[in-house]
Design a protein around this motif. Structure first.
Motif, PDB file in Angstrom:
ATOM      1  N   ALA A 197       5.610  -0.878   7.771  1.00 46.80           N
ATOM      2  CA  ALA A 197       6.721  -1.651   7.712  1.00 46.80           C
ATOM      3  C   ALA A 197       7.361  -1.715   6.326  1.00 46.80           C
ATOM      4  N   GLY A 198       8.661  -2.089   6.746  1.00 42.52           N
ATOM      5  CA  GLY A 198       9.643  -1.820   5.315  1.00 42.52           C
ATOM      6  C   GLY A 198       9.568  -0.939   4.064  1.00 42.52           C
ATOM      7  N   THR A 199       9.076  -0.215   4.671  1.00 43.59           N
ATOM      8  CA  THR A 199       8.863   1.633   3.609  1.00 43.59           C
ATOM      9  C   THR A 199       9.990   1.945   3.142  1.00 43.59           C
ATOM     10  N   LEU A 200      10.311   2.027   2.122  1.00 44.46           N
ATOM     11  CA  LEU A 200      11.608   2.276   1.512  1.00 44.46           C
ATOM     12  C   LEU A 200      11.739   3.764   1.226  1.00 44.46           C
ATOM     13  N   ARG A 201      13.106   4.288   1.661  1.00 43.49           N
ATOM     14  CA  ARG A 201      14.106   5.482   1.739  1.00 43.49           C
ATOM     15  C   ARG A 201      14.601   5.720   0.525  1.00 43.49           C
ATOM     16  N   ALA A 204       0.922  -1.313   0.307  1.00 43.92           N
ATOM     17  CA  ALA A 204      -0.263   0.289  -0.107  1.00 43.92           C
ATOM     18  C   ALA A 204       0.940   1.002  -0.163  1.00 43.92           C
ATOM     19  N   ALA A 205       1.505   0.958   0.896  1.00 40.58           N
ATOM     20  CA  ALA A 205       2.903   2.114   1.130  1.00 40.58           C
ATOM     21  C   ALA A 205       3.702   2.692  -0.541  1.00 40.58           C
ATOM     22  N   THR A 206       3.695   1.913  -1.175  1.00 35.77           N
ATOM     23  CA  THR A 206       5.444   1.709  -2.687  1.00 35.77           C
ATOM     24  C   THR A 206       4.396   1.788  -3.328  1.00 35.77           C
ATOM     25  N   LEU A 207       3.330   0.864  -4.041  1.00 37.97           N
ATOM     26  CA  LEU A 207       2.728   0.393  -5.435  1.00 37.97           C
ATOM     27  C   LEU A 207       1.964   1.828  -6.022  1.00 37.97           C
ATOM     28  N   PRO A 208       1.436   2.245  -5.279  1.00 44.84           N
ATOM     29  CA  PRO A 208       0.260   3.077  -5.281  1.00 44.84           C
ATOM     30  C   PRO A 208       1.450   4.891  -6.511  1.00 44.84           C
ATOM     31  N   ARG A 209       2.781   4.612  -5.332  1.00 40.12           N
ATOM     32  CA  ARG A 209       3.192   5.485  -5.820  1.00 40.12           C
ATOM     33  C   ARG A 209       4.311   5.693  -7.309  1.00 40.12           C
ATOM     34  N   LEU A 210       4.809   4.200  -6.708  1.00 40.43           N
ATOM     35  CA  LEU A 210       5.405   3.553  -7.832  1.00 40.43           C
ATOM     36  C   LEU A 210       4.888   3.301  -8.926  1.00 40.43           C
ATOM     37  N   MET A 211       3.861   3.527  -9.255  1.00 39.03           N
ATOM     38  CA  MET A 211       3.570   2.957 -10.896  1.00 39.03           C
ATOM     39  C   MET A 211       2.596   4.652 -11.387  1.00 39.03           C
ATOM     40  N   ALA A 212       2.069   5.583 -10.041  1.00 37.14           N
ATOM     41  CA  ALA A 212       1.941   6.894 -10.503  1.00 37.14           C
ATOM     42  C   ALA A 212       3.003   7.669 -10.850  1.00 37.14           C
ATOM     43  N   ALA A 213       4.884   7.565 -10.755  1.00 36.18           N
ATOM     44  CA  ALA A 213       5.612   7.695 -11.371  1.00 36.18           C
ATOM     45  C   ALA A 213       5.815   7.769 -12.662  1.00 36.18           C
ATOM     46  N   LEU A 214       5.747   5.753 -12.556  1.00 38.67           N
ATOM     47  CA  LEU A 214       6.101   5.256 -13.487  1.00 38.67           C
ATOM     48  C   LEU A 214       5.408   5.477 -15.008  1.00 38.67           C
ATOM     49  N   ALA A 215       4.693   5.928 -14.864  1.00 38.18           N
ATOM     50  CA  ALA A 215       2.905   6.280 -15.642  1.00 38.18           C
ATOM     51  C   ALA A 215       3.539   8.195 -16.596  1.00 38.18           C
ATOM     52  N   GLY A 216       4.341   8.967 -14.517  1.00 37.38           N
ATOM     53  CA  GLY A 216       5.065  10.089 -15.314  1.00 37.38           C
ATOM     54  C   GLY A 216       6.045  10.112 -16.746  1.00 37.38           C
ATOM     55  N   VAL A 217       6.907   9.264 -16.688  1.00 36.93           N
ATOM     56  CA  VAL A 217       7.803   8.346 -16.827  1.00 36.93           C
ATOM     57  C   VAL A 217       8.003   7.906 -18.293  1.00 36.93           C
ATOM     58  N   ALA A 218       7.143   7.377 -17.614  1.00 34.64           N
ATOM     59  CA  ALA A 218       6.036   7.100 -19.994  1.00 34.64           C
ATOM     60  C   ALA A 218       5.456   7.828 -21.200  1.00 34.64           C
ATOM     61  N   SER A 241       4.233  -1.467 -17.439  1.00 37.27           N
ATOM     62  CA  SER A 241       4.305  -2.744 -17.391  1.00 37.27           C
ATOM     63  C   SER A 241       5.056  -3.199 -16.946  1.00 37.27           C
ATOM     64  N   PHE A 242       6.618  -3.171 -17.239  1.00 40.04           N
ATOM     65  CA  PHE A 242       7.623  -3.578 -16.940  1.00 40.04           C
ATOM     66  C   PHE A 242       7.712  -3.534 -15.154  1.00 40.04           C
ATOM     67  N   GLY A 243       7.598  -2.005 -14.993  1.00 36.67           N
ATOM     68  CA  GLY A 243       7.907  -1.948 -13.372  1.00 36.67           C
ATOM     69  C   GLY A 243       6.273  -2.562 -12.371  1.00 36.67           C
ATOM     70  N   LEU A 244       5.482  -2.884 -12.903  1.00 37.94           N
ATOM     71  CA  LEU A 244       4.783  -3.547 -12.442  1.00 37.94           C
ATOM     72  C   LEU A 244       4.928  -5.539 -12.102  1.00 37.94           C
ATOM     73  N   ALA A 245       5.427  -5.257 -13.750  1.00 36.15           N
ATOM     74  CA  ALA A 245       6.010  -6.947 -12.980  1.00 36.15           C
ATOM     75  C   ALA A 245       7.110  -7.492 -12.848  1.00 36.15           C
ATOM     76  N   GLY A 246       8.103  -6.309 -12.486  1.00 36.31           N
ATOM     77  CA  GLY A 246       8.984  -5.853 -11.278  1.00 36.31           C
ATOM     78  C   GLY A 246       8.648  -6.323  -9.850  1.00 36.31           C
ATOM     79  N   TYR A 247       7.367  -5.322 -10.255  1.00 33.69           N
ATOM     80  CA  TYR A 247       7.176  -5.190  -8.237  1.00 33.69           C
ATOM     81  C   TYR A 247       6.277  -7.024  -8.051  1.00 33.69           C
ATOM     82  N   CYS A 248       5.833  -7.413  -8.608  1.00 34.39           N
ATOM     83  CA  CYS A 248       5.509  -8.886  -8.842  1.00 34.39           C
ATOM     84  C   CYS A 248       6.757  -9.757  -8.570  1.00 34.39           C
ATOM     85  N   SER A 249       7.007  -9.563  -9.747  1.00 33.61           N
ATOM     86  CA  SER A 249       8.362 -10.597  -9.446  1.00 33.61           C
ATOM     87  C   SER A 249       9.153 -10.317  -8.046  1.00 33.61           C
ATOM     88  N   ALA A 250       9.259  -8.978  -7.724  1.00 33.70           N
ATOM     89  CA  ALA A 250      10.022  -8.899  -6.372  1.00 33.70           C
ATOM     90  C   ALA A 250       9.318  -9.458  -5.227  1.00 33.70           C
TER      91      ALA A 250
END
Length: 578
Positions: free
Chosen positions: A282-286, A117-131, A168-177
């Motif tokens: 727990a585990g929030t990335l810095r 919940a803490a990382t996935l929404p922010r990551l997807m928003a950032a990657l959409a902006g980069v795309a 799509s690669f960002g979401l695939a990498g997140y699922c893989s990790a």
């Protein structure tokens, strides 16, 4: 991600439904099976990747159109490195591993779900902006990557199509990790099977009508299939966790009284805020954890950008020859690193639990096994380069001249394969610890500077082979620096011993390459020559490695030597839990 079970002093039960098993209690047998499955699917994905390149070469050959597409191909290459293979995985696999250690009983908040919940929404928003930014800035990007490219407009169109893979690669990498952090390796190992299947299908259906733009569309379709291959497994794991609670119950480190038989809470896990207490999940990335990994991954992938920039002024087809040669030459490296895919989360948990000696032995074993695999494969690449290219690519628009040029570059690329593998193995030991380190990133910047300087000098003199030689020189500098730094914390790797064993293997690989070259040259048919060269290289490598007394080699069983480190347990249970 895990099923519920009552608290017990022993290891948690295995979930028979999906075959997963917690990495911190993984046995050598489980890891051997996981590595075997990963190897089989890695080989399948690699074979489909070769079939993809073969289809591309058959339909389009090597010319200005293919050079234009391969400039756009830079986007998925960089995205795969940052979001699937190195960058995101090096950050998220340890994070999910530690979050899994913090799970409590079924009624308590789940730190894994909190991490998502803490990382996935922010990551997807950032990657959409980069795309979106990549699509808008495609003309400037193409001019930067390949100034003077004849088909710049075509490259821009392909770049905009491939920009979708950032999401799509960002979401695939997140699922893989997330899955690998919970010792689930089957679904993540299928992603390149799905990806290459999508590209090949689109090429065959639309290649004649759309030209190389069909390949760019295939990248977009393949990225979606990578997510689809993993999403069901991840969703089932999260639903089971919510319904049944955690399978591995970690006691509260803030509670003063606990059973002496309860599992030990690692120091790094104690530093993560308890999920029931206020504060960050727990585990929030810095940023301090993410930035070194991103710089490292970008520095490593930028070597390819430098190569294409230097190859742009060369005759038409040079970028294509570099691409085909690199894809084939790196196959041994890809296969050699499949073991690290399985052991990376285990090394991360071992370091988190303070089992430094076990982690050190694992990394040293991985280095020896991966080095043996890549050197044997590299010997075949050097000895049978023309035959390999002829069997894979020489048909249709890809003629004998393209075969000769690609084979020459491929042999030079093979000189850096051991260094590429060393970097892949060693960097995981740096980023497995829950502390940020900038040493690998600084090492890759030095490596990039060496590649750029040597390439600028060699490209006008020797063309594409000179660029490949600069790549090998740069990555060799990076591998030596990483090996030198591995003698310090966190592992204290025995550098001289590891380096000595690798030198013995390198000598065996050189002899195997000579034997392979000599035997293959005496057979006319390319396929038969390749088979003969493989047999000669294997036999010579085995004999020479045995004669050099390489640690772990049995007299006549190379396979036994390669699999022996897999059968050793990667972590031990704490003394008080025995």
């Amino acid at each position: 991600m895990s099923d519920a079970s009552p608290a017990s002093p022993g290891p948690p039960p295995t979930d028979r439904h999906d075959g997963a098993r917690p990495a911190d209690t993984a046995s050598g047998g489980f890891l051997a099976r996981a590595a075997a499955v990963t190897a089989a699917l890695t080989v399948a994905g690699a074979v489909l990747g070769l079939l993809r390149d073969r289809t591309f070469a058959h339909v389009f050959g090597a010319g200005t159109d293919t050079d234009a597409f391969l400039v756009a191909w830079t986007v998925p290459e960089v995205a795969a490195t940052l979001l699937i293979e190195d960058g995101l995985a090096l950050v998220l696999v340890p994070a999910f591993s530690l979050a899994a250690l913090r799970r409590g009983p079924g009624g308590s908040p789940d730190p894994v779900r909190a991490l998502v919940a803490a990382t996935l929404p922010r990551l997807m928003a950032a990657l959409a902006g980069v795309a979106a930014l990549l699509a808008a800035a495609a003309p400037a990007l193409v001019d930067l990557l390949a100034p003077g490219l004849p088909e710049a407009g075509l490259a821009v169109d392909c770049t905009r199509a491939t920009a979708t893979c950032v999401v799509s690669f960002g979401l695939a990498g997140y699922c893989s990790a997330a899955l690998r952090g919970h010792a689930r390796f089957l679904a993540p190992a299928t992603i390149y099977v799905a990806y290459n299947t999508g590209i090949i299908t689109v090429l065959l259906v639309l290649g004649r009508a759309w030209g190389v733009r069909a390949a760019a569309a295939g990248v977009a379709v393949g990225g979606v299939l990578m997510v689809a291959a993993q999403a069901p497994s991840l969703w089932r794991g999260l639903r089971r966790t919510r319904r049944r609670g955690a399978r591995w119950i970690a006691p509260d480190p803030h509670r003063p009284h606990r059973s002496p038989h309860a599992p030990r809470i690692p120091e790094q896990a104690k530093r993560i805020r308890h999920p029931q207490r206020p504060g960050k999940p727990a585990g929030t990335l810095r940023l301090a954890m993410v930035a070194p990994v991103v710089v490292f991954a970008l520095g490593r992938q930028s070597q390819t950008l430098v190569e294409r920039h230097l190859a742009a002024p060369l005759p038409a087809g040079a970028i294509s020859h570099l691409n085909y040669a690199q894809k084939v030459a790196q196959m041994p490296m890809v296969l050699s690193l499949m073991l690290c895919t399985v052991t990376f989360p285990v090394v991360a948990r071992a370091l988190a639990a303070g089992e430094t000696e076990q982690a050190r032995r694992r990394v040293e074993g991985d280095l020896l096994v991966a080095g043996a695999i890549v050197l044997l494969g590299g010997a075949v690449v050097v000895g049978c380069a023309p035959q390999i290219v002829q069997v894979l690519f020489q048909r249709g628009a890809f003629g004998p001249a393209d075969t000769a040029a690609t084979a020459a570059v491929m042999r030079v690329y093979a000189l850096g394969l051991l260094a590429q593998t060393m970097v892949g193995v060693l960097v995981r030991s740096y980023f497995s610890a829950a502390r940020p380190t900038w040493y690998p990133a600084a090492t890759m910047l030095v490596c990039l500077a060496v590649t750029a300087g040597a390439g600028a000098w060699a490209a006008p003199r020797w063309g594409a082979p000179g660029i490949a030689a600069a790549n090998a020189l740069g990555i060799a500098a990076g591998a030596l620096l990483l090996l030198a730094g591995a003698g310090r914390r966190p592992l204290g790797l025995a550098r001289l011993r590891a380096g000595g064993e690798l030198l013995k293997l390198a000598g065996a690989g050189a002899g195997a390459a000579a034997a392979c070259w000599w035997c293959a040259a005496r057979v006319t048919d390319p396929a038969a020559a390749l088979a003969t060269g493989c047999l000669a290289a294997t036999a010579a490598f085995l004999v020479l490695a045995r004669a050099a007394r390489v640690r772990g080699f049995a007299p006549l069983l190379l396979l036994s030597a390669l699999l022996r480190p897999l059968t050793r347990p990667l972590t031990r249970r704490p003394r008080h839990a025995r």
